[in-house]
Design an enzyme around this catalytic site. Structure first.
Site, PDB file in Angstrom:
ATOM      1  N   LYS A 142     -58.076  47.294   6.331  1.00 38.10           N
ATOM      2  CA  LYS A 142     -59.070  46.996   7.361  1.00 38.10           C
ATOM      3  C   LYS A 142     -60.213  46.191   6.728  1.00 38.10           C
ATOM      4  CE  LYS A 142     -62.701  50.286   7.189  1.00 38.10           C
ATOM      5  NZ  LYS A 142     -63.586  51.200   7.806  1.00 38.10           N
ATOM      6  N   HIS A 172     -56.702  54.682   7.212  1.00 38.79           N
ATOM      7  CA  HIS A 172     -56.621  55.857   6.344  1.00 38.79           C
ATOM      8  C   HIS A 172     -57.412  57.031   6.901  1.00 38.79           C
ATOM      9  CE1 HIS A 172     -60.570  54.350   5.364  1.00 38.79           C
ATOM     10  NE2 HIS A 172     -60.844  55.533   4.870  1.00 38.79           N
ATOM     11  N   GLU A 210     -72.030  60.391   8.914  1.00 35.50           N
ATOM     12  CA  GLU A 210     -71.990  60.492   7.451  1.00 35.50           C
ATOM     13  C   GLU A 210     -73.371  60.835   6.934  1.00 35.50           C
ATOM     14  OE1 GLU A 210     -69.553  57.436   5.176  1.00 35.50           O
ATOM     15  OE2 GLU A 210     -70.053  56.365   7.004  1.00 35.50           O
ATOM     16  N   ASP A 229     -67.237  48.811  11.593  1.00 33.20           N
ATOM     17  CA  ASP A 229     -66.705  49.567  10.462  1.00 33.20           C
ATOM     18  C   ASP A 229     -65.947  50.815  10.910  1.00 33.20           C
ATOM     19  OD1 ASP A 229     -66.385  50.251   7.706  1.00 33.20           O
ATOM     20  OD2 ASP A 229     -67.978  51.738   7.928  1.00 33.20           O
ATOM     21  N   HIS A 234     -61.245  53.226  13.459  1.00 28.42           N
ATOM     22  CA  HIS A 234     -60.883  54.648  13.342  1.00 28.42           C
ATOM     23  C   HIS A 234     -61.139  55.476  14.600  1.00 28.42           C
ATOM     24  CE1 HIS A 234     -60.516  53.466   9.263  1.00 28.42           C
ATOM     25  NE2 HIS A 234     -61.802  53.462   8.998  1.00 28.42           N
ATOM     26  N   LYS A 332     -74.586  56.310   9.523  1.00 24.14           N
ATOM     27  CA  LYS A 332     -74.840  56.634   8.113  1.00 24.14           C
ATOM     28  C   LYS A 332     -76.204  57.297   7.948  1.00 24.14           C
ATOM     29  CE  LYS A 332     -72.097  53.193   5.661  1.00 24.14           C
ATOM     30  NZ  LYS A 332     -71.232  54.172   5.003  1.00 24.14           N
TER      31      LYS A 332
HETATM   32  P1  NDP Z   1     -63.387  44.511  -4.201  1.00 27.34           P
HETATM   33  O1  NDP Z   1     -64.297  43.354  -3.987  1.00 27.34           O
HETATM   34  O2  NDP Z   1     -63.838  45.656  -5.019  1.00 27.34           O
HETATM   35  O3  NDP Z   1     -62.004  44.003  -4.863  1.00 27.34           O
HETATM   36  C1  NDP Z   1     -61.345  42.853  -4.410  1.00 27.34           C
HETATM   37  C2  NDP Z   1     -60.225  42.505  -5.379  1.00 27.34           C
HETATM   38  O4  NDP Z   1     -59.651  41.271  -4.950  1.00 27.34           O
HETATM   39  C3  NDP Z   1     -60.659  42.305  -6.815  1.00 27.34           C
HETATM   40  O5  NDP Z   1     -59.713  42.931  -7.642  1.00 27.34           O
HETATM   41  C4  NDP Z   1     -60.605  40.797  -6.954  1.00 27.34           C
HETATM   42  O6  NDP Z   1     -60.324  40.412  -8.270  1.00 27.34           O
HETATM   43  C5  NDP Z   1     -59.435  40.444  -6.102  1.00 27.34           C
HETATM   44  N1  NDP Z   1     -59.435  39.026  -5.716  1.00 27.34           N
HETATM   45  C6  NDP Z   1     -60.403  38.336  -5.065  1.00 27.34           C
HETATM   46  N2  NDP Z   1     -60.035  37.047  -4.909  1.00 27.34           N
HETATM   47  C7  NDP Z   1     -58.776  36.934  -5.452  1.00 27.34           C
HETATM   48  C8  NDP Z   1     -57.853  35.862  -5.584  1.00 27.34           C
HETATM   49  N3  NDP Z   1     -58.107  34.633  -5.105  1.00 27.34           N
HETATM   50  N4  NDP Z   1     -56.664  36.108  -6.204  1.00 27.34           N
HETATM   51  C9  NDP Z   1     -56.380  37.338  -6.686  1.00 27.34           C
HETATM   52  N5  NDP Z   1     -57.227  38.402  -6.598  1.00 27.34           N
HETATM   53  C10 NDP Z   1     -58.408  38.191  -5.977  1.00 27.34           C
HETATM   54  O7  NDP Z   1     -62.929  44.978  -2.747  1.00 27.34           O
HETATM   55  P2  NDP Z   1     -62.468  46.458  -2.296  1.00 27.34           P
HETATM   56  O8  NDP Z   1     -61.497  46.980  -3.277  1.00 27.34           O
HETATM   57  O9  NDP Z   1     -63.647  47.267  -1.962  1.00 27.34           O
HETATM   58  O10 NDP Z   1     -61.750  46.160  -0.881  1.00 27.34           O
HETATM   59  C11 NDP Z   1     -60.459  45.612  -0.772  1.00 27.34           C
HETATM   60  C12 NDP Z   1     -60.006  45.730   0.678  1.00 27.34           C
HETATM   61  O11 NDP Z   1     -59.943  47.096   1.053  1.00 27.34           O
HETATM   62  C13 NDP Z   1     -60.957  45.071   1.691  1.00 27.34           C
HETATM   63  O12 NDP Z   1     -60.200  44.549   2.742  1.00 27.34           O
HETATM   64  C14 NDP Z   1     -61.791  46.246   2.193  1.00 27.34           C
HETATM   65  O13 NDP Z   1     -62.307  46.015   3.491  1.00 27.34           O
HETATM   66  C15 NDP Z   1     -60.745  47.345   2.198  1.00 27.34           C
HETATM   67  N6  NDP Z   1     -61.294  48.695   2.111  1.00 27.34           N
HETATM   68  C16 NDP Z   1     -62.057  49.063   1.036  1.00 27.34           C
HETATM   69  C17 NDP Z   1     -62.543  50.345   0.938  1.00 27.34           C
HETATM   70  C18 NDP Z   1     -63.355  50.795  -0.235  1.00 27.34           C
HETATM   71  O14 NDP Z   1     -63.857  51.928  -0.196  1.00 27.34           O
HETATM   72  N7  NDP Z   1     -63.527  49.977  -1.261  1.00 27.34           N
HETATM   73  C19 NDP Z   1     -62.274  51.350   2.010  1.00 27.34           C
HETATM   74  C20 NDP Z   1     -61.438  50.868   3.061  1.00 27.34           C
HETATM   75  C21 NDP Z   1     -60.985  49.590   3.107  1.00 27.34           C
HETATM   76  P3  NDP Z   1     -61.435  39.586  -9.095  1.00 27.34           P
HETATM   77  O15 NDP Z   1     -62.617  40.469  -9.174  1.00 27.34           O
HETATM   78  O16 NDP Z   1     -60.741  39.329 -10.361  1.00 27.34           O
HETATM   79  O17 NDP Z   1     -61.681  38.340  -8.287  1.00 27.34           O
END
Ligand code: NDP
Length: 479
Positions: A142, A172, A210, A229, A234, A332
């Protein structure tokens, strides 16, 4: 329990990201220790120049908690997954490298897009259907699109790559156990279904308050807000499970058909000053911790006017629910953490003369994670037997042994899309909230304020949090 998954390789795109480290890998760990991910190879990919060892270290550290609690076989299984894991540096938005990686892995592969949403979309657009091996599963996080139109376009991109039942749009929030608890309560008890309608139910509230504030996620949250969000995804899903027509089976086809039908009948009606409210927290204290004014939080642009609390009244236009308000609220930095659905019944048509005290309407509360049930009933009060008083029957329901993301991954690995959001539903959830987003952006609905740690703006809440119960039942036993 041991089982072989139908997926051979789990490819996580976004190996260095927050979701992967904090939720996905710990969720996977419990699946591994319970023997439900046997034979699975874990592959990470990202734009970072990581060594294989660095990825394995990350996996081990995210597995640490599960490993500590596991028996020797579980520890060995976790170590095996980490030792065999590989890492690939890939720019997933470039033409070629992702398809090449996909073609080199043992299939069937589940590709988990743990990436920023616009990167996930671009990554899917780089893939040609001929480059996606048969049996590949695509797991989308999402938010799924940012409007009905963009969700539709993303659906079309995905549909060109794999069949719909190989696409997992993750929600989730409701674990499998919780969904089945709601369905079991509704459809395995003859006394409830006959009163589960407009004749007997006055209103339904679905509340996710929250106590957490921003927790460093301003980059995402300040562009999203509480309506996008939480409610768009959800809470509409929970509403659907509370309100669907009885399905013939709880297989994915019947259940997801019922959810889609219910959401198609749902809308938020104008004027939005009457059917919606929004608010933003000011400085305060939550759980003894000082919380700054939202507008002064790091990374927040106050000009975006992002709400941290949203409430909408959804109408379900069908025979069962016409006229019953479904109030969905999430926010929140609130004083009391709540995750529950509250069903309020109409008062009795006639209270026999002679009873004293208050005839308060029955309320059924379904708590999510931990799953609980509370039913308020009127009985004779203590002392004067003619005086009515409220008693609460309280039940604690079974929880899953998996973390929420473990349940998500189990569905992906075994090829069960039951808990994934279907294509039409993903679009409909945007269709329901879009008019509100537009009205809020145009400033048609005032932004209320509430102090962090309070219950929200004055006069907002219809049903207060539950009081301590007076009678309790735990599943399988009574006391
Ligand atoms: P982050 O910003 O922490 O991580 C994003 C990841 O994507 C990094 O590992 C980054 O690597 C990688 N990335 C970005 N651009 C590229 C590219 N061009 N090629 C390959 N890898 C790339 O995001 P989150 O983990 O927080 O979120 C990820 C997804 O999950 C989103 O859609 C978010 O909405 C969803 N989500 C997140 C939650 C959370 O609690 N974090 C909860 C629910 C959903 P690098 O840093 O090397 O660029």
């Amino acid at each position: 329990m041991t089982s072989q998954t139908s997926v051979k390789t789990l490819l996580i795109l976004g190996a260095s990201g927050d979701l992967t480290g904090r939720l996905l890998l710990p969720g996977l760990a419990r699946l591994v220790t319970s023997g439900r991910a046997n034979g699975l190879t874990l592959v990470g990919a990202g734009s970072d120049d990581w060594t294989r060892g660095k990825w394995q270290d990350r996996i081990r550290s995210s597995f640490a908690d599960a490993s500590e609690k596991a028996d020797d076989a579980g520890k060995k299984a976790l170590a095996g997954v980490a030792d065999a894991a590989t890492y690939h540096q890939v720019d997933v938005t470039a033409d070629g490298p992702l398809a090449e990686l996909l073609g080199s892995l043992e299939g069937p592969v589940a590709v988990y897009f743990a990436l920023p949403p616009h990167i996930s979309q671009k990554a899917c657009e780089t893939l040609d259907p001929s480059e996606v091996p048969a049996g590949t599963r695509l797991v989308m996080e999402k938010p799924f699109g940012s409007s009905a139109a963009s969700a539709h376009s993303l659906n079309e991109t995905l549909a060109a790559l794999v069949p719909e039942d190989h696409i997992h749009r993750v929600d989730h929030f409701l674990g499998k156990a919780t969904v089945l608890n709601i369905l079991g309560l509704r459809f395995a008890n003859n006394f409830l279904e006959p009163v589960w309608n407009r004749e007997h139910i006055a209103r339904v509230e679905i509340i996710f308050d929250e106590d957490l504030a921003l927790e460093g996620r301003s980059r995402y949250y300040d562009n999203a807000g509480a309506l996008r969000d939480m409610i768009q995804s959800h809470l509409l899903q929970i509403m659907a499970f509370v309100a669907i027509e009885p399905p013939a089976t709880i297989g994915e086809r019947d259940l997801r058909d019922a959810v889609a039908t219910l959401l198609r009948a749902s809308s938020i009606k104008a004027p939005f000053t009457a059917s919606t409210r929004r608010g933003r927290y000011t400085a305060g204290t939550v759980g003894g911790k000082d919380v700054p004014d939202y507008a002064h939080e790091d990374g927040v642009d106050p000009a975006r006017n992002t709400e941290t609390l949203a409430e909408v009244q959804v109408e379900i236009c069908n025979w069962r629910w016409k006229g019953v308000p479904f109030i969905l609220r999430s926010g929140k930095a609130l004083g009391t953490k709540r995750k529950e659905a509250i069903i309020t019944f109409h008062p009795v048509p006639h209270l026999p003369g002679g009873f004293a005290g208050v005839d308060s309407p029955n309320q059924l509360r379904i708590g999510f994670g931990p799953d609980t049930l509370q039913l308020d009933v009127d009985v004779n009060g203590p002392g004067d037997i003619f005086s009515l008083d409220k008693a609460t029957l309280n039940a604690q329901l079974h929880a899953s042994d998996l973390l929420p993301y473990g349940e998500v991954l189990e569905g992906v690995l075994t090829g069960d899309p039951l808990l994934s959001v279907r294509n039409d539903t993903a679009e409909d959830c945007w269709r329901i909230v879009e008019p509100v987003l537009k009205a809020w952006a145009a400033g048609e609905v005032p932004m209320d304020e509430y102090q962090a740690g309070s219950a929200g703006p004055e006069g907002w809440l219809s049903s207060p949090p539950a009081k301590p119960s007076t009678a309790s039942v735990t599943q399988g036993s009574a006391s």
